[in-house]
Structure formats: C-alpha cells, structure tokens
Write a protein that holds these residues in place. Structure first.
Motif, PDB file in Angstrom:
ATOM      1  N   PRO A   1       3.371   5.098  -0.889  1.00 45.01           N
ATOM      2  CA  PRO A   1       2.846   4.057   0.005  1.00 45.01           C
ATOM      3  C   PRO A   1       3.950   3.144   0.554  1.00 45.01           C
ATOM      4  O   PRO A   1       3.925   2.759   1.728  1.00 45.01           O
ATOM      5  N   ALA A   2       4.939   2.830  -0.274  1.00 41.49           N
ATOM      6  CA  ALA A   2       6.023   1.949   0.195  1.00 41.49           C
ATOM      7  C   ALA A   2       6.845   2.646   1.275  1.00 41.49           C
ATOM      8  O   ALA A   2       7.214   2.036   2.288  1.00 41.49           O
ATOM      9  N   GLU A   3       7.119   3.949   1.058  1.00 37.01           N
ATOM     10  CA  GLU A   3       7.876   4.703   2.080  1.00 37.01           C
ATOM     11  C   GLU A   3       7.077   4.777   3.379  1.00 37.01           C
ATOM     12  O   GLU A   3       7.623   4.622   4.470  1.00 37.01           O
ATOM     13  N   ARG A   4       5.801   5.021   3.234  1.00 34.90           N
ATOM     14  CA  ARG A   4       4.933   5.069   4.410  1.00 34.90           C
ATOM     15  C   ARG A   4       5.057   3.783   5.210  1.00 34.90           C
ATOM     16  O   ARG A   4       5.248   3.803   6.439  1.00 34.90           O
ATOM     17  N   ASP A   5       4.946   2.651   4.531  1.00 37.19           N
ATOM     18  CA  ASP A   5       4.970   1.370   5.236  1.00 37.19           C
ATOM     19  C   ASP A   5       6.316   1.138   5.923  1.00 37.19           C
ATOM     20  O   ASP A   5       6.365   0.615   7.043  1.00 37.19           O
TER      21      ASP A   5
END
Ligand code: GCO
Ligand code: MN
Ligand code: MN
Length: 388
Positions: A66-70
């Motif tokens: 999720p952090a990479e996505r953001d």
C-alpha cells in the motif's frame, strides 16, 4: 502549425501499455527498454497527446505494498500536473497473472472469480482517484480452448453477476463511471465469450444497470472476426452505447496485430473517422496499438504521431467528401425521392396498409434505377489518394 497537429479537443489518448510496449512477442524477447509511467507521460506530452489510460498494473505493480502504491500514484499525479495529460479511462489487468489462466469473472474457480472482483474494485478506486470517467472491461481470458471445460451459460451468468456487482460498487462509492465492455473474438484464448459488438449489445440489455454500461469497440477485434468495423460502431452509436473507442489497424485473418491507426485498411479507416465526425462523437479517440517490434524510442514517437496525424488527415478528407460537388451530386441523385411513399413515414395504420396494398409497382422499373456506385467509390479513392 499544420492543421494536422493534435490539439486537446481532438481527445487523442494512448494506453501506458501502447507506447510503453517493449516489443515482446510469442517468438521473441523485448527489443525496447521499458519506460516508466512517468517517462511515458512525458513522451505522450512531447508528441501532443491529450490523455493516458492504464491498467492497474501498468501503473502499480501487482505485488506493490500500500505504501508503494501511494508513492507511485503521487509521482504519477505530479507528472500529470507537469505535463497537462489527463486520465479519461482506466481498466484492470485480468489476464497476465497465472491466476487468470482460465479467465477472471468466468473462471470455474470461485476464488479466482472473487479475487478478480476484488482486484477490479481496487482498480476502480485507483482510476477514480486519477480522474477516470470511463472504465473499460476487456475480458481477454474469458473464454476457452476446449468447450469441454466450461458451460457457456454458467460463464455468461458469472460475467453478468460480476458486472452487476461492480456497477453497484461504483454507485455505492459515488463514482461517476460509465462502464465500456470491449469485445474480441479470440487471442489470447482460442474463443472469447461475447466476441463482437453485436453480442455485447445483446448482453448489456440483460444487466441490472444497462444505462451505465456501453461499448469500447476496437478496429482490430472486429477485423479479426472479418467484420465491418464502421457498421459495428454505427450499431453501438444507434443504441447510445459508443462510450469509448480503440483505434488501431489489422489485416483480416492474421494474428492480433495492433498496428498504427490507418496502417493497413485506409478506406475502412476513412469511413470510421467520417462516421465519428459526422455523428459528433465526443469521447476519447484512444489508440490501442503499438509500434512495430523493430522500432526504437524515436520510432515509437513516430508511431504515436502517425496515429493522430492519420486520424486528422482522414478527418479533413471526410470534410472534403461532405463538401465535394461531384460526390454530393452523385449522392443527391442516388437518394433522390419523389415523395410518393412519404405516407409510410407515419408507420403502420390500417389506412396506410390499405393504401400500400392497393399500390401497383412497376417491378422491372425498380430494377432499372441507376446506381453509379463505381463512380462514387472511384471518386472516394481518388480523394483519399490526393488526386481529387
Ligand atoms: C487486446 C485489448 C486490450 C484492451 C485493454 C484495455 O487486444 O489486448 O485490445 O489492449 O483494450 O486491456 O482494456
Ligand atoms: Mn486489442
Ligand atoms: Mn483494446
């Protein structure tokens, strides 16, 4: 600036996967270095495109946290702002991962079907976050190699359940999406369900929210089926369902070629452009094509510029066709009407039926009407070849 330069009002869009295609085919490894989504945006801005479309995993790798996505979305949004490129359409990759080897929404495995739904929900969120208003569904793996493997009625019901579920999800989230279903007869599966524009139109009528769902027809897909693409989009338009369009080119009876728009069947491309311009289609003109495997990055830009330039040249040809005195006078003669049967325009009534029943037709004369279609077609060809 020549009149064939792309402008934002032309709504020319490309997928990340189109100009980003790395030249892999079933027989050969990539011939081009991958470009990042941000690099692709800059390339598109350089060639004058208006918009970009993407599959979830063109932008965010399938295994991103999720952090990479953001972080990826933030960078991409910044690059959109920097370049002025917009995102009119988004879609889901439901075909690359081995999980989808037997389809996504129509898989025989309920876990795969549920995963496909969840993946599409996330992808709808991603598209909405970046401004997409059209959401494309291309069921590339929704089919079979052997019909021993799957019940077509069960597959149809599963596909219907999935689209109904996702319509409700989109409404529930307050998204502004219109869904555009993209038919294709085969490749990568031996046979894909709902293979043509006509079959998709029939299917849409069976959905819970038919108003929300339309078509994303593709030139190559109808050509793979040996069909007339302009007739297909005319039927979609007539039904109020031409929500999006994938422009490219394709020889009949070949593998899935995805050639530059107008590269092969120029007369057919002309009538497609003429149709879109004549009816006042206002959606994206999306080029779902890629450069030849031999192309380097400069040639990829030539490919992208070529798609848009050919469209604009054909648009100008359509304008000339519509204003050409010789062509228009032939058309006027071909369509000349003495008004004797205007009464039939009010449709059926007992009086109209009686009047028609009492009419005497000169049948041999009906067959004698002059139809100078050879002259008309030759003028069209000469106009396209630049000598008329
Ligand atoms: C194909 C299809 C795809 C879809 C794309 C968007 O033949 O591979 O045309 O390119 O258009 O997946 O949904
Ligand atoms: Mn295609
Ligand atoms: Mn397509």
């Amino acid at each position: 600036m020549s009149s064939y330069d792309p402008q934002p009002e032309h709504k020319f869009t490309f997928g990340l996967w189109t100009v980003g295609n790395i030249g892999r085919d079933p027989f050969g490894e990539p011939t081009r270095a991958p470009l990042s989504p941000v690099q692709i945006l800059h390339l598109l801005a350089e060639v004058g495109a208006y918009g970009v479309n993407f599959h979830d995993n063109d932008l965010v790798p399938i295994d991103a946290t999720p952090a990479e996505r953001d972080r990826i979305v933030k960078e991409f949004r910044q690059a959109l702002d920097d370049t002025g490129i917009v995102v009119p359409m988004a879609t889901t990759n439901l075909f690359t991962d081995p999980a989808f080897k037997d389809g996504a929404f129509t898989s025989n495995d309920s876990h795969v079907r549920a995963y496909a739904l969840q993946k599409t929900m996330h992808s709808l969120d991603l598209g909405a976050e970046l401004g997409a208003q059209v959401y494309v569904f291309w069921g590339g793996r929704e089919g079979t190699e052997t019909d021993a493997s799957k019940d077509p009625l069960a597959a149809m019901q599963r596909f219907r359940d999935a689209i109904n579920f996702l319509c409700e999800y989109s409404i529930d989230q307050g998204y502004d999406y219109r869904f555009a279903l993209e038919p294709k007869p085969n490749e990568p599966r031996s046979d894909i369900y709902l293979p043509t524009v006509g079959s998709m139109l029939g299917f849409i009528a069976t959905l819970d929210h038919p108003d929300m769902v339309g078509l994303n027809p593709e030139v190559a897909h109808e050509h793979m089926g040996g069909l007339n693409f302009m007739h297909a989009i005319a039927q979609a338009w007539d039904a109020g369902k031409l929500f999006h369009i994938d422009l490219n080119d394709q020889k009949f009876g070949r593998y899935d070629q995805d050639f530059r728009f107008g590269a092969e069947m120029i007369k057919q491309a002309f009538f497609v452009v003429k149709f879109l311009e004549d009816v006042g289609y206002t959606g994206s003109r999306h080029f779902d094509a890629h450069a030849y495997r031999s192309a380097n990055v400069e040639d990829v830009k030539a490919f992208a510029r070529g798609c848009m330039r050919t469209y604009l040249i054909l648009k100008e040809k359509a304008r000339r066709f519509n204003q050409d005195p010789e062509i228009q006078s032939l058309l006027a003669n071909i369509n000349a009407d003495d008004g004797a049967f205007d009464f039939l325009s009010s449709g059926y009534s007992r009086a109209n039926a009686d009047r028609l029943a009492a009419t005497t037709f000169e049948r041999p004369a009906l067959g004698q009407r002059d139809l100078p279609y050879e002259q008309l077609d030759q003028l069209t060809v000469e106009l396209l070849l630049g000598v008329h």
